[in-house]
Scaffold this motif. Sequence first.
Motif, PDB file in Angstrom:
ATOM      1  N   ALA A   1     -52.895 -10.015  23.046  1.00 60.35           N
ATOM      2  CA  ALA A   1     -53.368 -11.357  23.402  1.00 60.35           C
ATOM      3  C   ALA A   1     -53.437 -12.282  22.189  1.00 60.35           C
ATOM      4  O   ALA A   1     -53.292 -13.488  22.310  1.00 60.35           O
ATOM      5  N   VAL A   2     -53.662 -11.716  21.011  1.00 58.58           N
ATOM      6  CA  VAL A   2     -53.686 -12.494  19.775  1.00 58.58           C
ATOM      7  C   VAL A   2     -52.472 -12.088  18.947  1.00 58.58           C
ATOM      8  O   VAL A   2     -52.390 -10.954  18.469  1.00 58.58           O
ATOM      9  N   CYS A   3     -51.522 -12.995  18.829  1.00 60.18           N
ATOM     10  CA  CYS A   3     -50.296 -12.750  18.068  1.00 60.18           C
ATOM     11  C   CYS A   3     -50.037 -13.933  17.156  1.00 60.18           C
ATOM     12  O   CYS A   3     -50.210 -15.088  17.569  1.00 60.18           O
ATOM     13  N   PHE A   4     -49.624 -13.662  15.937  1.00 66.56           N
ATOM     14  CA  PHE A   4     -49.201 -14.707  15.020  1.00 66.56           C
ATOM     15  C   PHE A   4     -48.274 -14.081  13.998  1.00 66.56           C
ATOM     16  O   PHE A   4     -47.991 -12.883  14.061  1.00 66.56           O
ATOM     17  N   THR A   5     -47.740 -14.881  13.086  1.00 65.14           N
ATOM     18  CA  THR A   5     -46.809 -14.355  12.095  1.00 65.14           C
ATOM     19  C   THR A   5     -47.246 -14.729  10.684  1.00 65.14           C
ATOM     20  O   THR A   5     -47.949 -15.717  10.485  1.00 65.14           O
ATOM     21  N   VAL A   6     -46.820 -13.904   9.734  1.00 68.29           N
ATOM     22  CA  VAL A   6     -46.941 -14.218   8.314  1.00 68.29           C
ATOM     23  C   VAL A   6     -45.529 -14.180   7.752  1.00 68.29           C
ATOM     24  O   VAL A   6     -44.643 -13.538   8.317  1.00 68.29           O
ATOM     25  N   ASP A   7     -45.324 -14.893   6.649  1.00 66.51           N
ATOM     26  CA  ASP A   7     -43.954 -15.040   6.172  1.00 66.51           C
ATOM     27  C   ASP A   7     -43.446 -13.925   5.265  1.00 66.51           C
ATOM     28  O   ASP A   7     -42.271 -13.871   4.948  1.00 66.51           O
ATOM     29  N   VAL A   8     -44.328 -13.009   4.882  1.00 63.10           N
ATOM     30  CA  VAL A   8     -43.885 -11.916   4.019  1.00 63.10           C
ATOM     31  C   VAL A   8     -44.858 -10.745   4.170  1.00 63.10           C
ATOM     32  O   VAL A   8     -46.042 -10.941   4.446  1.00 63.10           O
ATOM     33  N   ALA A   9     -44.338  -9.538   3.998  1.00 60.55           N
ATOM     34  CA  ALA A   9     -45.200  -8.350   4.047  1.00 60.55           C
ATOM     35  C   ALA A   9     -46.176  -8.393   2.879  1.00 60.55           C
ATOM     36  O   ALA A   9     -45.864  -8.923   1.814  1.00 60.55           O
ATOM     37  N   PRO A  10     -47.365  -7.832   3.061  1.00 60.51           N
ATOM     38  CA  PRO A  10     -48.337  -7.863   1.968  1.00 60.51           C
ATOM     39  C   PRO A  10     -47.908  -6.992   0.793  1.00 60.51           C
ATOM     40  O   PRO A  10     -47.391  -5.896   0.979  1.00 60.51           O
ATOM     41  N   VAL A  11     -48.144  -7.504  -0.405  1.00 61.42           N
ATOM     42  CA  VAL A  11     -47.893  -6.741  -1.619  1.00 61.42           C
ATOM     43  C   VAL A  11     -49.123  -5.891  -1.928  1.00 61.42           C
ATOM     44  O   VAL A  11     -49.013  -4.781  -2.421  1.00 61.42           O
ATOM     45  N   GLU A  12     -50.291  -6.435  -1.584  1.00 59.45           N
ATOM     46  CA  GLU A  12     -51.558  -5.735  -1.782  1.00 59.45           C
ATOM     47  C   GLU A  12     -52.379  -5.819  -0.504  1.00 59.45           C
ATOM     48  O   GLU A  12     -52.291  -6.807   0.224  1.00 59.45           O
ATOM     49  N   VAL A  13     -53.158  -4.793  -0.249  1.00 55.08           N
ATOM     50  CA  VAL A  13     -54.154  -4.819   0.826  1.00 55.08           C
ATOM     51  C   VAL A  13     -55.490  -4.430   0.204  1.00 55.08           C
ATOM     52  O   VAL A  13     -55.549  -3.578  -0.678  1.00 55.08           O
ATOM     53  N   ASN A  14     -56.548  -5.097   0.656  1.00 53.34           N
ATOM     54  CA  ASN A  14     -57.857  -4.914   0.055  1.00 53.34           C
ATOM     55  C   ASN A  14     -58.849  -4.372   1.074  1.00 53.34           C
ATOM     56  O   ASN A  14     -59.036  -4.951   2.141  1.00 53.34           O
ATOM     57  N   ALA A  15     -59.485  -3.270   0.727  1.00 51.51           N
ATOM     58  CA  ALA A  15     -60.581  -2.729   1.530  1.00 51.51           C
ATOM     59  C   ALA A  15     -61.862  -3.309   0.949  1.00 51.51           C
ATOM     60  O   ALA A  15     -62.440  -2.751   0.019  1.00 51.51           O
ATOM     61  N   CYS A  16     -62.272  -4.452   1.472  1.00 48.97           N
ATOM     62  CA  CYS A  16     -63.508  -5.090   1.021  1.00 48.97           C
ATOM     63  C   CYS A  16     -64.679  -4.273   1.556  1.00 48.97           C
ATOM     64  O   CYS A  16     -64.677  -3.859   2.712  1.00 48.97           O
ATOM     65  N   GLU A  17     -65.681  -4.050   0.714  1.00 47.62           N
ATOM     66  CA  GLU A  17     -66.824  -3.246   1.134  1.00 47.62           C
ATOM     67  C   GLU A  17     -68.097  -4.072   1.243  1.00 47.62           C
ATOM     68  O   GLU A  17     -69.194  -3.534   1.132  1.00 47.62           O
ATOM     69  N   CYS A  18     -67.941  -5.385   1.481  1.00 47.96           N
ATOM     70  CA  CYS A  18     -69.141  -6.166   1.766  1.00 47.96           C
ATOM     71  C   CYS A  18     -69.687  -5.684   3.111  1.00 47.96           C
ATOM     72  O   CYS A  18     -69.018  -4.943   3.836  1.00 47.96           O
ATOM     73  N   SER A  19     -70.877  -6.089   3.469  1.00 51.31           N
ATOM     74  CA  SER A  19     -71.528  -5.517   4.651  1.00 51.31           C
ATOM     75  C   SER A  19     -70.736  -5.752   5.940  1.00 51.31           C
ATOM     76  O   SER A  19     -70.652  -4.860   6.782  1.00 51.31           O
ATOM     77  N   ILE A  20     -70.112  -6.906   6.101  1.00 50.89           N
ATOM     78  CA  ILE A  20     -69.386  -7.179   7.351  1.00 50.89           C
ATOM     79  C   ILE A  20     -68.015  -6.495   7.357  1.00 50.89           C
ATOM     80  O   ILE A  20     -67.622  -5.874   8.338  1.00 50.89           O
ATOM     81  N   CYS A  21     -67.273  -6.600   6.258  1.00 48.68           N
ATOM     82  CA  CYS A  21     -65.940  -5.994   6.217  1.00 48.68           C
ATOM     83  C   CYS A  21     -66.011  -4.471   6.315  1.00 48.68           C
ATOM     84  O   CYS A  21     -65.152  -3.839   6.928  1.00 48.68           O
ATOM     85  N   TRP A  22     -67.036  -3.885   5.707  1.00 50.61           N
ATOM     86  CA  TRP A  22     -67.228  -2.436   5.804  1.00 50.61           C
ATOM     87  C   TRP A  22     -67.348  -2.031   7.269  1.00 50.61           C
ATOM     88  O   TRP A  22     -66.743  -1.054   7.715  1.00 50.61           O
ATOM     89  N   ARG A  23     -68.099  -2.786   8.024  1.00 52.61           N
ATOM     90  CA  ARG A  23     -68.297  -2.465   9.439  1.00 52.61           C
ATOM     91  C   ARG A  23     -67.034  -2.703  10.266  1.00 52.61           C
ATOM     92  O   ARG A  23     -66.762  -1.982  11.213  1.00 52.61           O
TER      93      ARG A  23
END
Length: 187
Positions: free
Chosen positions: A82-104
């Motif tokens: 139901a939610v689809c969109f595009t980005v123009d390039v594959a990610p070079v980096e991905v980040n596992a943020c460990e703030c309280s919301i992103c961790w959850r």
Amino acid sequence: MDFSSNSQATPEWSIKEISAYLKHTSITQTRAYIARIFGVDGTSSYLGGQNGEKIKRWLSDVGIAAPFEELFLIDVSCHCGAVCFTVDVAPVEVNACECSICWRYGALWAYYDEPSVTFPADIDSTDTYTDMCNEHRLEFHRCSFCGCVTHWRAVDGSQPRIGVNALMMPPDLIAEARFLRNGQPAE
């Protein structure tokens, strides 16, 4: 012809065989095949200069009708689609943020400048939640149907980028990305 993920198109194949192969492969396999044939590396190499013109002609010859630039866009989608969109390039980096919301949320964030992310005009199937994340007020978007967290945006415009949950991309695209934890190289 065998179109399994292990099959490899070869330069000796006919245009008809190559066309059939490309229509049964993932976009990543198509890009890898084009890179091997034309000796290019990275989106800018695909799109620019003589390489771009050669690849456009070749794609036309093998019957790939998609607009050239669209062939290299990365699809991002929640589980139900139901939610689809595009980005123009594959990610070079991905980040596992460990703030309280992103961790959850358990997201792996890929960061893009706003012009690099294209949302359809009729995207209205997200619920939002606004929270503070590392001193920025962010609006987190999730699918109203399946609940997948797809992206975030800064509420006040203080952050000129969008965080895209890379886990909503094809897995083979993020496998190549450098993994960060809280913005630092993970060990």
